[in-house]
Design a protein around this motif. Structure first.
Motif, mmCIF file in Angstrom:
data_model
loop_
_atom_site.group_PDB
_atom_site.id
_atom_site.type_symbol
_atom_site.label_atom_id
_atom_site.label_comp_id
_atom_site.label_asym_id
_atom_site.label_seq_id
_atom_site.Cartn_x
_atom_site.Cartn_y
_atom_site.Cartn_z
ATOM 1 N N VAL A 191 0.827 -1.202 0.000
ATOM 2 C CA VAL A 191 0.000 0.000 0.000
ATOM 3 C C VAL A 191 0.868 1.262 0.000
ATOM 4 O O VAL A 191 0.603 2.224 -0.736
ATOM 5 C CB VAL A 191 -0.945 0.009 1.214
ATOM 6 N N THR A 192 1.932 1.271 0.806
ATOM 7 C CA THR A 192 2.795 2.447 0.894
ATOM 8 C C THR A 192 3.498 2.722 -0.432
ATOM 9 O O THR A 192 3.574 3.872 -0.890
ATOM 10 C CB THR A 192 3.835 2.270 2.013
ATOM 11 N N GLY A 193 4.027 1.663 -1.055
ATOM 12 C CA GLY A 193 4.724 1.840 -2.329
ATOM 13 C C GLY A 193 3.832 2.388 -3.415
ATOM 14 O O GLY A 193 4.180 3.354 -4.112
ATOM 15 N N TRP A 194 2.636 1.820 -3.568
ATOM 16 C CA TRP A 194 1.719 2.266 -4.601
ATOM 17 C C TRP A 194 1.128 3.653 -4.293
ATOM 18 O O TRP A 194 0.891 4.453 -5.203
ATOM 19 C CB TRP A 194 0.593 1.250 -4.807
ATOM 20 N N THR A 195 0.898 3.953 -3.011
ATOM 21 C CA THR A 195 0.366 5.266 -2.641
ATOM 22 C C THR A 195 1.395 6.361 -2.899
ATOM 23 O O THR A 195 1.061 7.442 -3.402
ATOM 24 C CB THR A 195 -0.068 5.280 -1.168
ATOM 25 N N TYR A 196 2.658 6.080 -2.573
ATOM 26 C CA TYR A 196 3.706 7.073 -2.824
ATOM 27 C C TYR A 196 3.884 7.288 -4.323
ATOM 28 O O TYR A 196 4.099 8.415 -4.782
ATOM 29 C CB TYR A 196 5.016 6.619 -2.184
ATOM 30 N N LEU A 236 1.509 6.982 -6.617
ATOM 31 C CA LEU A 236 0.378 7.779 -7.086
ATOM 32 C C LEU A 236 0.519 9.233 -6.656
ATOM 33 O O LEU A 236 0.172 10.157 -7.415
ATOM 34 C CB LEU A 236 -0.936 7.204 -6.562
ATOM 35 N N MET A 237 1.041 9.452 -5.454
ATOM 36 C CA MET A 237 1.236 10.823 -4.991
ATOM 37 C C MET A 237 2.106 11.609 -5.956
ATOM 38 O O MET A 237 1.797 12.754 -6.320
ATOM 39 C CB MET A 237 1.881 10.830 -3.601
ATOM 40 N N TRP A 238 3.193 10.996 -6.404
ATOM 41 C CA TRP A 238 4.101 11.704 -7.299
ATOM 42 C C TRP A 238 3.539 11.816 -8.712
ATOM 43 O O TRP A 238 3.850 12.769 -9.426
ATOM 44 C CB TRP A 238 5.473 11.033 -7.315
ATOM 45 N N VAL A 239 2.709 10.859 -9.124
ATOM 46 C CA VAL A 239 2.082 10.968 -10.448
ATOM 47 C C VAL A 239 1.142 12.169 -10.481
ATOM 48 O O VAL A 239 1.194 12.999 -11.399
ATOM 49 C CB VAL A 239 1.334 9.668 -10.819
ATOM 50 N N VAL A 240 0.272 12.287 -9.467
ATOM 51 C CA VAL A 240 -0.678 13.410 -9.469
ATOM 52 C C VAL A 240 0.050 14.721 -9.193
ATOM 53 O O VAL A 240 -0.327 15.773 -9.734
ATOM 54 C CB VAL A 240 -1.828 13.189 -8.456
ATOM 55 N N THR A 241 1.106 14.676 -8.365
ATOM 56 C CA THR A 241 1.891 15.894 -8.145
ATOM 57 C C THR A 241 2.565 16.318 -9.436
ATOM 58 O O THR A 241 2.628 17.511 -9.754
ATOM 59 C CB THR A 241 2.936 15.674 -7.037
ATOM 60 N N ILE A 247 5.909 4.608 -17.905
ATOM 61 C CA ILE A 247 4.500 4.470 -17.523
ATOM 62 C C ILE A 247 4.056 5.674 -16.685
ATOM 63 O O ILE A 247 2.959 6.221 -16.882
ATOM 64 C CB ILE A 247 4.282 3.158 -16.747
ATOM 65 N N SER A 248 4.909 6.091 -15.772
ATOM 66 C CA SER A 248 4.566 7.229 -14.909
ATOM 67 C C SER A 248 4.415 8.510 -15.725
ATOM 68 O O SER A 248 3.483 9.292 -15.514
ATOM 69 C CB SER A 248 5.641 7.413 -13.831
ATOM 70 N N VAL A 249 5.340 8.718 -16.669
ATOM 71 C CA VAL A 249 5.282 9.915 -17.510
ATOM 72 C C VAL A 249 4.030 9.879 -18.389
ATOM 73 O O VAL A 249 3.390 10.906 -18.619
ATOM 74 C CB VAL A 249 6.552 10.028 -18.372
ATOM 75 N N ALA A 250 3.680 8.682 -18.874
ATOM 76 C CA ALA A 250 2.477 8.556 -19.697
ATOM 77 C C ALA A 250 1.233 8.972 -18.911
ATOM 78 O O ALA A 250 0.347 9.652 -19.435
ATOM 79 C CB ALA A 250 2.337 7.123 -20.196
ATOM 80 N N LEU A 251 1.182 8.583 -17.627
ATOM 81 C CA LEU A 251 0.044 8.981 -16.791
ATOM 82 C C LEU A 251 0.089 10.476 -16.476
ATOM 83 O O LEU A 251 -0.948 11.141 -16.426
ATOM 84 C CB LEU A 251 0.031 8.164 -15.502
#
Length: 492
Positions: A111-116, A118-123, A358-362
C-alpha cells in the motif's frame, strides 16, 4: 570518480560515467555524490508550496503562519530522523515502502509503495500544469498543453540518460531556488536595517505582532493552515529514495538529514519573518506569491519576472523528482513481486526506464487536461497529495517504532544514526499527523481528498489479493538484518 573525456558526444560521456560508477546489489549505479544529495535534500524542502501557497496561508493566519511552519518543521525533523535511522540500518531505494514491508508486513509495504507512486504521479500532473501556466508570463500565445508536453519530454529524457544527469539537473534547479530565497532575505534585511528603497519607510518587525496581533483571525484559522504548511514540506522524504544510488549513503544521508533544521529555519521561518517585516500581512492576497508582493513593494526591477522564473524552476524540479521517485518505487514493487514484472527491468544505464515511461504517460493526462480545460485543471490535487504524503510519513514513523522494538528484542541490527528522543518523538509526530488529517476533514475545500482515499485503498486491497493468489511467496514476511553475534550474546 568519473574519468575525463575529450572529443566525445554527451551520450558517450554518460555511458562512460555509467561504466565507472559502482553498481549496487539492486542493480543501480551509486552515481549521486554528496554535493547532489545535499542539494536534492535542500530542494525537497523548497517548492511551489512556499513560493505560491504561502500567500493564501498568510492571508488566513497572519504572522502566526511563521509559528505554524516552525512547529510543522520540528515534526518533519522527527520524521526525517526516524527515516535516517532506518536508512543507516539498511539503505535501499525502496526506502519507506521496503521498511513498511519488513516491519509492518507485506500488505503495508504494498500500500505504501503504490500510494507514494500515485502521490508523485498526481503531483507531477499538477506541477507540469503549473509550469505551463508560468511560461505564459513571457509567451502568452503558446497553448498550455504544448509547453506541458515539451516539459514532460525533456525531463523524461533527463531521467533516462543516467542518475548522474538527474542529480546534476536537480542540483541546479535547487541552486536557483536557494539563491532566490537567500537574495530575498538579504535584500529584506537591508530594507529593515538601513531603509533600502522606499519600502524602508513602512518596513518594521512590528508588523509581526501589530495589525491584529500574532493570531489576527484566531487560533482556529491559524491551525487550519497546517494542511497548506504540510503540503509545502512534501518531498523532504525524497532523500530516502536516493539511498540505493548515493555514493556513500551511510555518510551522505545523515548529513543531509541533519541539515534539515537550518534549512527550515532559513528558507521558511527566516524568509517569512523578513517578508512579513517588509510587507504587512494585511497586504497579501490568496493566489499572489508573497515573494512577488515583497519584490513589488521594494521596487526591484523585473521582480515579478524573477519570481516567475524561480517558481517555474520549482515546478520543473518537483516534476523531475516525481519521475525519478516513481520509477524507483515501481521497480521496488516489481522486484518484490508486488507489481508487474516489466517494471523490474533496468536499461543499459541502470535506470528503471519502463517504470518512468508508464509514470510519464500517466502524467501526460495532465497535458490532455491542459488541452481540454486549461483554466480549471487540478483544483484538488494538492489536497490529495497531502493525504498521500501524510500516509507515507505515518508509515515511516510506525516502521521506526516497530524497528526499535525489533532491536530491543535482539531481532534486528542496531543503526548508529539514532533518532534523538525516540520513541517519544515518533509518537508525538504520529499524533500531530492525525491532527492534520482531522483538519483536512474539517476544511470543506480539502475534504474531497478524503473521499477519494477509500476508493484508492479498495483498489489496492483487490490488487493485493489478486497478486498474492498468483504469487504467495512474494508476500511472505521479510526477514530483518540480524545483529552481530557478539551483540546478541551481550543481550543474552
Amino acid at each position: 570518480m568519473p574519468t575525463e573525456h575529450t572529443g566525445h558526444n554527451a551520450a558517450e560521456v554518460a555511458a562512460a560515467d555509467a561504466a565507472a560508477a559502482p553498481v549496487t546489489e539492486e542493480g543501480y549505479q551509486r552515481g549521486l555524490g554528496s554535493r547532489q544529495i545535499q542539494m536534492i535534500a535542500i530542494g525537497g524542502a523548497i517548492g511551489t508550496g512556499l513560493f505560491l501557497g504561502a500567500g493564501k496561508a498568510i492571508h488566513q493566519a497572519g504572522p502566526s503562519l511563521i509559528m505554524m511552519y516552525a512547529i510543522a518543521g520540528v515534526i518533519i525533523f522527527f520524521i526525517m530522523r526516524a527515516l535516517g535511522e532506518l536508512l543507516t540500518y539498511r539503505p535501499v531505494s525502496g526506502s519507506f515502502a521496503d521498511y513498511a514491508r519488513e516491519f509492518l508486513g507485506p500488505f503495508w509495504g504494498f500500500v505504501t509503495g503504490w500510494t507514494y507512486w500515485l502521490m508523485w504521479v498526481v503531483t507531477g500532473m499538477a506541477e507540469v500544469t503549473a509550469a505551463s501556466v508560468y511560461i505564459t508570463y513571457w509567451w502568452k500565445d503558446i497553448p498550455q498543453w504544448i509547453s506541458a508536453l515539451v516539459f514532460l519530454l525533456v525531463l523524461f529524457g533527463v531521467n533516462l540518460i543516467s542518475v548522474k544527469v538527474f542529480g546534476e539537473v536537480e542540483f541546479w534547479f535547487s541552486m536557483i531556488k536557494v539563491t532566490a530565497i537567500i537574495g530575498m532575505i538579504l535584500i529584506g534585511i537591508g530594507v529593515l536595517t538601513i531603509g533600502f528603497s522606499a519600502a524602508g519607510d513602512t518596513a518594521s518587525l512590528s508588523h509581526l505582532w501589530g495589525n491584529g496581533g500574532v493570531f489576527p483571525n484566531g487560533v482556529g484559522k491559524s491551525l487550519m493552515t497546517l494542511q497548506i504548511v504540510m503540503f509545502a514540506y512534501l518531498a523532504v522524504e525524497l532523500v530516502g529514495v536516493t539511498a540505493g544510488e548515493a555514493e556513500n549513503p551511510r555518510e551522505t544521508l545523515p548529513k543531509a538529514i541533519n541539515t534539515l533544521p537550518w534549512r527550515i529555519g532559513v528558507f521558511y521561518v527566516g524568509a517569512l519573518i523578513v517578508i512579513l517585516g517588509v510587507v504587512s500581512w494585511t497586504e497579501f492576497q490568496p493566489g499572489v506569491s508573497p515573494f512577488v508582493a515583497a519584490f513589488a513593494k521594494i521596487g526591484i526591477p523585473f521582480g515579478a519576472a524573477i519570481v516567475n522564473f524561480v517558481v517555474l524552476t520549482a515546478a520543473l524540479s518537483s516534476c523531475n523528482s516525481g519521475m525519478y521517485s516513481t520509477g524507483r518505487m515501481l521497480r521496488d514493487l516489481a522486484v518484490n513481486g508486488q507489481g508487474p514484472r516489466a517494471f523490474a527491468k533496468l536499461n543499459s544505464r541502470q535506470t528503471p526506464a519502463t517504470g518512468i515511461l508508464i509514470s510519464v504517460a500517466l502524467m501526460g493526462i495532465g497535458v490532455w487536461i491542459n488541452y481540454v480545460d486549461p483554466d480549471g485543471a487540478f483544483t484538488y490535487i494538492t489536497a490529495f497529495a497531502t493525504v498521500a504524503g501524510v500516509w507515507t510519513w505515518a508509515m515511516i514513523l510506525i516502521s521506526h517504532l516497530r524497528y526499535r522494538a525489533a532491536v530491543k528484542a535482539g531481532r534486528a541490527a542496531e543503526a548508529w544514526f539514532k533518532a534523538p528522543g525516540a520513541p517519544y518523538t515518533s509518537w508525538i509526530a504520529l499524533i500531530f499527523l492525525a491532527g492534520v488529517m482531522v483538519l483536512i476533514g474539517i476544511d470543506k475545500d480539502a475534504r474531497i481528498s478524503l473521499y477519494s482515499a477509500p476508493v484508492w485503498f479498495a483498489i489496492l486491497g483487490i490488487g493485493y489479493a489478486w497478486l498474492k493468489r498468483r504469487n504467495p511467496e512474494a508476500f511472505a514476511p521479510k526477514p530483518h538484518v540480524a545483529p552481530e553475534p557478539a551483540l546478541v550474546d551481550a543481550a543474552g
